[in-house]
Design an enzyme around this catalytic site. Structure first.
Site, PDB file in Angstrom:
ATOM      1  CD  GLU A 121       7.923  -2.927   4.999  1.00  0.00           C
ATOM      2  OE1 GLU A 121       7.025  -2.119   5.213  1.00  0.00           O
ATOM      3  OE2 GLU A 121       8.986  -2.622   4.437  1.00  0.00           O
ATOM      4  CG  HIS A 132      12.437  -0.589   2.877  1.00  0.00           C
ATOM      5  ND1 HIS A 132      12.153  -0.582   1.535  1.00  0.00           N
ATOM      6  CD2 HIS A 132      11.268  -0.337   3.511  1.00  0.00           C
ATOM      7  CE1 HIS A 132      10.861  -0.320   1.369  1.00  0.00           C
ATOM      8  NE2 HIS A 132      10.306  -0.165   2.560  1.00  0.00           N
TER       9      HIS A 132
HETATM   10  P1  PGA Z   1       3.539   1.259   1.591  1.00  0.00           P
HETATM   11  O1  PGA Z   1       5.088   1.159   1.960  1.00  0.00           O
HETATM   12  O2  PGA Z   1       2.789   1.504   2.879  1.00  0.00           O
HETATM   13  O3  PGA Z   1       3.438   2.391   0.631  1.00  0.00           O
HETATM   14  O4  PGA Z   1       3.156  -0.053   0.997  1.00  0.00           O
HETATM   15  C1  PGA Z   1       5.516   0.413   3.080  1.00  0.00           C
HETATM   16  C2  PGA Z   1       7.008   0.385   3.174  1.00  0.00           C
HETATM   17  O5  PGA Z   1       7.689   0.425   2.121  1.00  0.00           O
HETATM   18  O6  PGA Z   1       7.552   0.325   4.274  1.00  0.00           O
END
Ligand code: PGA
Length: 225
Positions: A154, A88
């Site tokens: 992401e 992450h």
């Molecule tokens: P968010 O976070 O939905 O608040 O954008 C997603 C994540 O960090 O996995």
């Protein structure tokens, strides 16, 4: 579809306990067949037989030992946790390198964990048109044939901003990733009840990783009900 909730440093054991009970009832009452995963903070792990999967936001690649502040395999085992998040960007920002993520990945493989590996570019890389190259480099040290691997794309600039990536852009990147990887790919970055319908339609999208919108049980469940 997979709906994964990443609580980050939110919720207490007490509030997660209430959340977990409610979520369990909702999944059962609505006979939800999607895969629901919740990543609470590790101080809130629960023992229980829930209809969702409880995963770990973080772990250290060890069974146990002299690693101050870390969570090892024995601790995960106590809560029957075998689903983990790695890579992450909020962990990468704290200094986790691709090499360290590889170590975690390999430890996860040894223990047959289900691994959700997050990858994503920052705004600068996107603006320079280097996204594909960058994402491929984040996968360089990873065995993409591991059967329990799930990728989560992401884009960093879309995380926690309330502005998800454009559907065309997600679509393009997921198609690219599907040329490298045969398994499930999730999208994450400001997923909410307004954009979920479109995100779900994207080819190669097998689910979502959700931060902000997962904190309230109502807004999380709206995604799959
Ligand atoms: P968010 O976070 O939905 O608040 O954008 C997603 C994540 O960090 O996995």
């Amino acid at each position: 579809m997979i709906y994964a909730a990443n609580f980050k440093c939110n919720h207490t054991r007490k509030s997660y306990e209430i959340y977990a009970k409610e979520l369990d009832c909702i999944i059962k009452n609505h006979k939800i067949s999607d895969e629901i995963i919740v990543f609470p903070n590790s101080a809130s792990f629960l023992n229980g037989n829930f209809s969702f999967i409880q995963g770990a936001q973080n772990f250290y690649p060890c069974k146990n030992g002299a690693f101050t502040g870390e969570i090892g395999q024995e601790i995960l085992d106590e809560f029957h946790i075998n689903t983990v998040l790695i890579g992450h960007c909020e962990r990468r920002n704290l200094g986790e390198s691709d090499e360290f993520i590889k170590e975690k990945f390999e430890f996860g493989v040894l223990n047959e964990y289900k691994i959700i590996l997050c990858i994503g570019e920052n705004l600068d890389i996107k603006m320079r048109g280097k996204t594909r190259e960058f994402l491929a480099s984040q996968l360089d040290l990873i065995d993409l044939n591991y059967k329990n691997l799930i990728l989560a794309y992401e884009p960093i600039w879309a995380i926690g901003t309330g502005k998800s990536a454009k559907i065309e852009d997600i679509s393009e990147i997921l198609s690219f990733l599907a040329t490298l990887f045969n398994g499930k790919i999730l999208y994450g970055g400001s997923v909410n009840s307004k954009n979920i319908a479109q995100i779900k339609q994207i080819k190669h999208c097998s689910g979502v990783l959700v931060g902000s919108a997962s904190l309230e049980i109502k807004t999380f469940c709206e995604l799959f009900l």
